[in-house]
Motif scaffolding. Sequence first.
Motif, PDB file in Angstrom:
ATOM      1  N   PRO A 118       0.902  -1.317   0.152  1.00 20.57           N
ATOM      2  CA  PRO A 118       0.002   0.057  -0.009  1.00 20.57           C
ATOM      3  C   PRO A 118       0.983   1.231   0.131  1.00 20.57           C
ATOM      4  N   GLU A 119       0.337   2.335  -0.610  1.00 27.17           N
ATOM      5  CA  GLU A 119       1.047   3.674  -0.697  1.00 27.17           C
ATOM      6  C   GLU A 119       1.518   4.170   0.880  1.00 27.17           C
ATOM      7  N   ASP A 120       0.409   4.170   1.519  1.00 28.67           N
ATOM      8  CA  ASP A 120       0.295   4.600   3.018  1.00 28.67           C
ATOM      9  C   ASP A 120       0.974   3.384   3.957  1.00 28.67           C
ATOM     10  N   ASN A 121       1.918   2.947   3.682  1.00 35.60           N
ATOM     11  CA  ASN A 121       2.695   1.702   4.082  1.00 35.60           C
ATOM     12  C   ASN A 121       3.420   2.026   5.589  1.00 35.60           C
ATOM     13  N   GLY A 122       2.659   2.250   6.559  1.00 37.38           N
ATOM     14  CA  GLY A 122       3.258   2.939   7.670  1.00 37.38           C
ATOM     15  C   GLY A 122       3.174   1.836   8.992  1.00 37.38           C
ATOM     16  N   PRO A 123       3.539   1.819   9.979  1.00 43.28           N
ATOM     17  CA  PRO A 123       4.635   2.929  10.230  1.00 43.28           C
ATOM     18  C   PRO A 123       6.034   3.031   9.656  1.00 43.28           C
ATOM     19  N   ILE A 124       6.730   4.137   9.505  1.00 42.73           N
ATOM     20  CA  ILE A 124       7.820   4.059   8.784  1.00 42.73           C
ATOM     21  C   ILE A 124       9.100   3.946  10.066  1.00 42.73           C
ATOM     22  N   VAL A 125      10.021   2.905   9.814  1.00 44.47           N
ATOM     23  CA  VAL A 125      10.906   2.808  10.669  1.00 44.47           C
ATOM     24  C   VAL A 125      12.326   2.671  10.049  1.00 44.47           C
ATOM     25  N   ASP A 126      13.093   3.382  10.452  1.00 43.98           N
ATOM     26  CA  ASP A 126      14.445   3.631   9.751  1.00 43.98           C
ATOM     27  C   ASP A 126      14.199   3.690   8.174  1.00 43.98           C
ATOM     28  N   GLY A 127      13.241   4.528   7.837  1.00 44.32           N
ATOM     29  CA  GLY A 127      13.110   4.823   6.185  1.00 44.32           C
ATOM     30  C   GLY A 127      12.319   3.747   5.570  1.00 44.32           C
ATOM     31  N   TYR A 128      11.870   2.754   6.138  1.00 38.99           N
ATOM     32  CA  TYR A 128      11.009   1.518   5.574  1.00 38.99           C
ATOM     33  C   TYR A 128       9.727   1.206   6.019  1.00 38.99           C
ATOM     34  N   GLY A 129       8.674   1.088   5.379  1.00 38.85           N
ATOM     35  CA  GLY A 129       7.468   0.678   5.952  1.00 38.85           C
ATOM     36  C   GLY A 129       7.473  -0.864   6.016  1.00 38.85           C
ATOM     37  N   PRO A 130       6.543  -1.342   6.624  1.00 40.92           N
ATOM     38  CA  PRO A 130       6.206  -2.885   6.629  1.00 40.92           C
ATOM     39  C   PRO A 130       6.573  -3.576   5.291  1.00 40.92           C
ATOM     40  N   GLY A 131       7.362  -4.619   5.364  1.00 40.50           N
ATOM     41  CA  GLY A 131       7.490  -5.486   4.167  1.00 40.50           C
ATOM     42  C   GLY A 131       8.521  -4.893   3.084  1.00 40.50           C
ATOM     43  N   GLU A 132       8.939  -3.747   3.268  1.00 46.87           N
ATOM     44  CA  GLU A 132       9.520  -2.834   2.371  1.00 46.87           C
ATOM     45  C   GLU A 132      11.057  -3.315   2.406  1.00 46.87           C
ATOM     46  N   ARG A 133      11.714  -3.280   3.645  1.00 48.32           N
ATOM     47  CA  ARG A 133      13.078  -3.604   3.752  1.00 48.32           C
ATOM     48  C   ARG A 133      13.252  -4.956   3.264  1.00 48.32           C
ATOM     49  N   GLU A 134      12.441  -6.011   3.328  1.00 47.79           N
ATOM     50  CA  GLU A 134      12.566  -7.313   2.955  1.00 47.79           C
ATOM     51  C   GLU A 134      12.741  -7.306   1.546  1.00 47.79           C
ATOM     52  N   GLN A 135      11.968  -6.380   0.684  1.00 44.36           N
ATOM     53  CA  GLN A 135      12.090  -6.502  -0.713  1.00 44.36           C
ATOM     54  C   GLN A 135      13.097  -6.067  -0.963  1.00 44.36           C
ATOM     55  N   TRP A 136      13.674  -4.725  -0.518  1.00 48.30           N
ATOM     56  CA  TRP A 136      14.777  -4.040  -0.833  1.00 48.30           C
ATOM     57  C   TRP A 136      16.207  -5.197  -0.614  1.00 48.30           C
ATOM     58  N   ASP A 137      15.958  -6.033   0.625  1.00 47.37           N
ATOM     59  CA  ASP A 137      17.067  -6.863   0.565  1.00 47.37           C
ATOM     60  C   ASP A 137      17.377  -7.669  -0.635  1.00 47.37           C
ATOM     61  N   ILE A 138      16.324  -8.320  -0.915  1.00 45.79           N
ATOM     62  CA  ILE A 138      16.037  -9.274  -2.126  1.00 45.79           C
ATOM     63  C   ILE A 138      16.519  -8.652  -3.272  1.00 45.79           C
ATOM     64  N   ILE A 139      16.328  -7.429  -3.431  1.00 45.14           N
ATOM     65  CA  ILE A 139      16.559  -6.636  -4.798  1.00 45.14           C
ATOM     66  C   ILE A 139      18.003  -6.452  -5.023  1.00 45.14           C
ATOM     67  N   ASP A 140      18.545  -5.984  -3.628  1.00 46.31           N
ATOM     68  CA  ASP A 140      19.988  -5.640  -3.343  1.00 46.31           C
ATOM     69  C   ASP A 140      20.950  -6.881  -3.576  1.00 46.31           C
ATOM     70  N   GLU A 141      20.594  -7.940  -2.977  1.00 40.82           N
ATOM     71  CA  GLU A 141      21.156  -9.092  -3.064  1.00 40.82           C
ATOM     72  C   GLU A 141      21.361  -9.654  -4.642  1.00 40.82           C
ATOM     73  N   ALA A 142      20.129  -9.659  -5.174  1.00 33.24           N
ATOM     74  CA  ALA A 142      19.986 -10.046  -6.745  1.00 33.24           C
ATOM     75  C   ALA A 142      20.855  -9.181  -7.455  1.00 33.24           C
ATOM     76  N   GLU A 143      20.549  -8.031  -7.505  1.00 36.46           N
ATOM     77  CA  GLU A 143      21.770  -7.060  -8.202  1.00 36.46           C
ATOM     78  C   GLU A 143      23.136  -7.088  -7.654  1.00 36.46           C
ATOM     79  N   GLU A 144      23.612  -7.500  -6.581  1.00 38.31           N
ATOM     80  CA  GLU A 144      24.862  -7.632  -6.114  1.00 38.31           C
ATOM     81  C   GLU A 144      25.290  -8.900  -7.016  1.00 38.31           C
ATOM     82  N   LEU A 145      24.592 -10.057  -7.047  1.00 39.52           N
ATOM     83  CA  LEU A 145      25.020 -11.213  -7.798  1.00 39.52           C
ATOM     84  C   LEU A 145      25.026 -10.933  -9.322  1.00 39.52           C
TER      85      LEU A 145
END
Length: 146
Positions: A52-79
């Motif tokens: 959801p666009e209003d994906n809160g609460p924001i903790v350390d710049g990430y809403g719920p579920g966002e950090r997990e997706q960025w971790d996958i993206i970052d790991e995939a892009e590094e590989l």
Amino acid sequence: MKTTTRRGVLGAIAVAPAVLAAPALSHTSADAAIEAAWQRRVEAYAAFHALPEDNGPIVDGYGPGEREQWDIIDEAEELIRSTAARTPRGAMIQLWCAMYHSVTGREDDEALTRADFAAIDRLDSSLDWSARLTLSALRSLQSMEG
């Protein structure tokens, strides 16, 4: 004061559609690791954009579920970045990933995620030199694939 999140900054980036998804992987693909990483990246972007666009609460710049997706993206892009491609398809994936990060406008992003060379060509004058060279390399590799 509104907190700027990675989602806010990259919110205009569209999800890579099936046209960019790696073809069905075979056990004999010389670039199976790159292709699998690309597929994980595509799926993580899709999951991120489904939040959801209003994906809160924001903790350390990430809403719920966002950090997990960025971790996958970052790991995939590094590989993708750190693995030497052995096929035109593997090299194309690396260049699509680089190109994805070099375009700046929503129109560019949408054309890129559709792998729409004609649309990117129409935007040629708005692309920087690096993006234009990357596009040229993508064309060459695409022609090698037949």
